[in-house]
Motif scaffolding. Sequence first.
Motif, PDB file in Angstrom:
ATOM      1  N   PRO A 687       0.919  -1.229   0.044  1.00 10.16           N
ATOM      2  CA  PRO A 687      -0.016  -0.232   0.072  1.00 10.16           C
ATOM      3  C   PRO A 687       0.775   1.321  -0.127  1.00 10.16           C
ATOM      4  O   PRO A 687       0.578   2.174  -0.814  1.00 10.16           O
ATOM      5  CB  PRO A 687      -0.927   0.051   1.328  1.00 10.16           C
ATOM      6  N   ASP A 688       1.680   1.292   0.750  1.00 13.95           N
ATOM      7  CA  ASP A 688       2.607   2.374   0.945  1.00 13.95           C
ATOM      8  C   ASP A 688       3.895   2.276   1.829  1.00 13.95           C
ATOM      9  O   ASP A 688       3.793   1.149   2.651  1.00 13.95           O
ATOM     10  CB  ASP A 688       2.184   3.716   1.231  1.00 13.95           C
ATOM     11  N   ALA A 689       4.762   3.026   1.733  1.00 17.07           N
ATOM     12  CA  ALA A 689       6.008   2.726   2.530  1.00 17.07           C
ATOM     13  C   ALA A 689       5.880   2.950   4.021  1.00 17.07           C
ATOM     14  O   ALA A 689       6.799   2.582   4.681  1.00 17.07           O
ATOM     15  CB  ALA A 689       7.204   3.597   1.899  1.00 17.07           C
ATOM     16  N   THR A 690       4.912   3.487   4.405  1.00 17.36           N
ATOM     17  CA  THR A 690       4.812   3.940   5.867  1.00 17.36           C
ATOM     18  C   THR A 690       4.257   2.834   6.680  1.00 17.36           C
ATOM     19  O   THR A 690       4.499   2.660   7.888  1.00 17.36           O
ATOM     20  CB  THR A 690       3.785   4.966   6.069  1.00 17.36           C
ATOM     21  N   VAL A 691       4.045   1.587   6.122  1.00 13.36           N
ATOM     22  CA  VAL A 691       3.307   0.450   6.797  1.00 13.36           C
ATOM     23  C   VAL A 691       4.267  -0.608   7.064  1.00 13.36           C
ATOM     24  O   VAL A 691       4.074  -1.574   7.657  1.00 13.36           O
ATOM     25  CB  VAL A 691       2.047   0.061   6.110  1.00 13.36           C
ATOM     26  N   ALA A 692       5.473  -0.504   6.260  1.00  9.89           N
ATOM     27  CA  ALA A 692       6.696  -1.509   6.629  1.00  9.89           C
ATOM     28  C   ALA A 692       7.724  -0.691   6.968  1.00  9.89           C
ATOM     29  O   ALA A 692       8.319   0.172   6.415  1.00  9.89           O
ATOM     30  CB  ALA A 692       6.433  -2.099   5.117  1.00  9.89           C
ATOM     31  N   TRP A 715      13.535   6.530   7.145  1.00 12.91           N
ATOM     32  CA  TRP A 715      12.406   5.589   6.449  1.00 12.91           C
ATOM     33  C   TRP A 715      11.104   5.854   6.903  1.00 12.91           C
ATOM     34  O   TRP A 715      11.147   5.596   8.415  1.00 12.91           O
ATOM     35  CB  TRP A 715      12.848   4.032   6.341  1.00 12.91           C
ATOM     36  N   PRO A 716      10.209   5.908   6.291  1.00 13.44           N
ATOM     37  CA  PRO A 716       8.834   6.373   6.785  1.00 13.44           C
ATOM     38  C   PRO A 716       8.180   5.318   8.040  1.00 13.44           C
ATOM     39  O   PRO A 716       7.351   5.503   8.835  1.00 13.44           O
ATOM     40  CB  PRO A 716       8.021   6.584   5.549  1.00 13.44           C
ATOM     41  N   GLY A 717       8.476   4.131   7.407  1.00  9.49           N
ATOM     42  CA  GLY A 717       7.956   2.914   8.354  1.00  9.49           C
ATOM     43  C   GLY A 717       8.734   2.496   9.423  1.00  9.49           C
ATOM     44  O   GLY A 717       8.570   1.312  10.045  1.00  9.49           O
ATOM     45  N   SER A 718       9.840   3.216   9.886  1.00 11.30           N
ATOM     46  CA  SER A 718      10.728   2.905  10.806  1.00 11.30           C
ATOM     47  C   SER A 718      12.110   1.873  10.579  1.00 11.30           C
ATOM     48  O   SER A 718      12.083   1.396   9.366  1.00 11.30           O
ATOM     49  CB  SER A 718      10.015   2.063  12.010  1.00 11.30           C
ATOM     50  N   HIS A 719      12.715   1.982  11.055  1.00 16.38           N
ATOM     51  CA  HIS A 719      14.058   1.236  10.829  1.00 16.38           C
ATOM     52  C   HIS A 719      14.606   0.482  11.984  1.00 16.38           C
ATOM     53  O   HIS A 719      14.523   0.807  13.192  1.00 16.38           O
ATOM     54  CB  HIS A 719      15.227   2.264  10.764  1.00 16.38           C
ATOM     55  N   HIS A 720      14.898  -0.790  11.701  1.00 17.18           N
ATOM     56  CA  HIS A 720      15.520  -1.876  12.685  1.00 17.18           C
ATOM     57  C   HIS A 720      16.677  -2.515  12.420  1.00 17.18           C
ATOM     58  O   HIS A 720      16.798  -2.978  11.267  1.00 17.18           O
ATOM     59  CB  HIS A 720      14.455  -2.936  13.049  1.00 17.18           C
ATOM     60  N   ILE A 826      12.715   6.026  -3.611  1.00 16.74           N
ATOM     61  CA  ILE A 826      11.667   4.517  -3.467  1.00 16.74           C
ATOM     62  C   ILE A 826      10.603   4.828  -2.767  1.00 16.74           C
ATOM     63  O   ILE A 826       9.600   4.468  -2.895  1.00 16.74           O
ATOM     64  CB  ILE A 826      12.691   3.473  -3.242  1.00 16.74           C
ATOM     65  N   SER A 827      10.867   5.374  -1.484  1.00 16.55           N
ATOM     66  CA  SER A 827       9.806   5.603  -0.530  1.00 16.55           C
ATOM     67  C   SER A 827       8.326   6.457  -1.130  1.00 16.55           C
ATOM     68  O   SER A 827       7.474   6.225  -0.667  1.00 16.55           O
ATOM     69  CB  SER A 827      10.221   6.027   0.952  1.00 16.55           C
TER      70      SER A 827
END
Length: 874
Positions: A687-692, A715-720, A826-827
Amino acid sequence: MMARAVRANLTDRMVDPATALSFPAATRSSASPEAELAELVEKHERLHADALFAESNWAELGRHYDVLAERAWKGTHRAEALRLLLAARAAAQRAGDSEALLERTRFLAERYRLCAAFLAAEAWNMEQLGSPLVPANAKYHVTAWRARAALCEPSGAYESAVVFSDRSLAVAEQFQGAPGVAQARAQSLLQRATTERLRGHLESAYSFLDDARERAQALRGKEDSPNLRGQIALAHARMDITVGHFPSALAMYQEAEDCFRESGSNVNVRVVRVARIAALRLLDRLPEALALSRELAEESEKLRLHRIHGQVLLEQAEVLEALGEGEEAGRVLERARPHYESKGTLEAARWNRHTGRRLIMSHGDMDRAAAHLTAALGIATREQSRDLTRTWYALHDLLRLEGDAELPQALRLLVSRTALACADLQRDRLTRPENRWALQEQREEVYAGALMAHAAAQRHEDVARIVELGRSDVLDHLLENRAELGRPPSPTLSSRLPSSNDPERVEEVFRAARAVHAALAGDRVPPAGHHAPTPPGRLPSPTETDELADVVVLVQVGKGPDGWWSSVVSRVRRGAWHSVRQTAPAELAELMELLTAGEPLPEYGVSVRTWEALGRFLLPHDAVWHGTVDRPVSLLLSPDLRLWQLPYGALRREGVCLLDVAEVTLTPSLRTQTMLYRTRADTGALPDATVARAISVLDATLNGHADEFAALSAWPGSHHELTALGPVEDLASAALLYLSGLGEAAGTTTLGPLAVTFDLLAGLRLPRLLILNGCWTGTAASRFGRDPLSLAVGGVLGRAQTVVAGIGHINSWSSAQVGAAILPSISLGRTPSSALRHAQRTLRDTYPELGPYDWAGMCLIGLGGHSLFHPPTT
């Protein structure tokens, strides 16, 4: 019928035990002490035999003749050895000893075969088969059927050999507990492996060889036989030679020789030494090979071992050819002429082929060359032979004939297509990747010849099919079956490829080959077109190809007498295939040698002129260069395996840099790319980069680490950050995996602080985007005929749809700038290929002092032209 007549004649003329030693004494010098001693020994033996005969002690007389026969055989007095063995058999017959009678009959059959007296050998085999089939005689029936199969080899009667081998193995199965049957069965399996190898069924040959080895190992301690161990090692070495595992072959020949010396088999020791010449030659140990061939030629001529002498001369001619001593090779082939001229054996086919090839290479009489090659082709294509390997050897050499008068254009195309079909059919029968890869290199000339012939005939689509052949066998097989594979520990080697067993395809190939032979043997009118086999290989459909890119390009390179050449095939969306073949300019010779040897190119110092020359040589079609800075073409490029370390964005033509006019995606093959597109159709975009989230394993010691970490953290969806990389349950649901580190070399290298490997990546369920920021991560080892396996390809097997990876040596700081720059693009929904191109152009324009491997050192593999995420909603 003939064998029965010969058998009756031999039986009628059997040597009487009383006269077995009645040969005239050899002429000896009275001054020789050795001769005097030999005469005394012979006299003693005669007296002993006379005494045993007078006593009617047939059993002891037979054993006495056995000893003398063995001594004569080892001393290469073959006629005397056979006469003594006949006498020993007659003694057993008088004694009524049926087992000794059969044992000596078996020896007679084998030794007549070794003397090339094949009709007599067949007669004695039939004599064994005439005995009652009971447990006590079972091993002789097994042996006789196996020996009949061996007799089919010189004439190439493989179908009959298979029938006889099957009979041998059936008897062995029926009487598996009978004395001596276990060892005889192992030898029959070896014989069947030899037959399968000779007729080109290499996987079957391996299976029979493995079975023979297992059964022989089970005999250790019971019926252990150094001779059997030597035969197994010899068969293994010959398989290795056929497939292309030359170091292993040489080691196995040594093992075989040691075993035969242990068993006292001088004949087999000589056989192994002759065979070793080819192994030394193929390992480029030419002086050793030449010295051995000359030693054996002198020995075999002195001992009048005519068959061995002919074989050695053929080997010697090949060594001399490899040494560049063509004229001397021609003289050696002439010395071999009496052994092979007008003969129908497989060795005669080899002699005819080499003689024809020598005439072509020396620009001699093309009519004579054509006649020799036609004779070789006729032997290889006989109904009973159907010798796939020798057929494509002869066909390929026919393509070297100079002038259309010898091989008109229509016939030349048929010859080329048939040779290609033969070679590919043999490749397609191999299920072990390492064997298919090894044989691919041997077939390089056939593929190159087919490319040339089809390009000259303007068969552009066929050229594309040929270039695709074998490009990514293992990879595509794994992609097709990865749902069933789970997580294989070593997907490159543990997987068996599907084997082709299409009888109609075989028939088609041999029909075409026989049509070529008929045309050459007759009036040389090109045969009708319906004889031409279907070109092997397959391409995606036009609709599928249109989906891949604006322009699709396949590049193949090779080296011929005029230097390096390229065969480039391209297709514009909704267009037709078009091919170009050209020779590399002299200025590229050294660079091409480096590339194809797997040596890294210099990071700096390659001139603009060289990049221009490479651009014209590898990407000659105008459509590749018709994009603009604002509207670049999407270019899907499948390069030759030996060209994966090039920074393709740096190639130039007429002052234009490819990076400025094209978004480049690399692919191992069009088939690989088509399968990736099918995978994408099944999954769609997130759907979009914010959910992953983004996950990473970074090497903090590298320059640019801080820039990569900052980009990932944004990164919009966090980084680990991961401290370990394994079968993490939610890995596939992440937006991307970013790995950085030092790569060691081209091929399946390791990367980063966790030493990430090809096998690990291939066994995971990865996110759709994988970034491998390190040297060599996208570069295959430059070995012709292998799949282009690299860490990036491991990522594709691990279900990543798009992989960004390093090509050759790349600067860690500059590659970190590229990696960090593509993440925000890409995001926001930009395609990976567009994001990569934009980042590379920005880096080049901002830092003009950087070299091509700095700003163009990252490549993209996979689905670069499609957004991985929908743009975020506002």
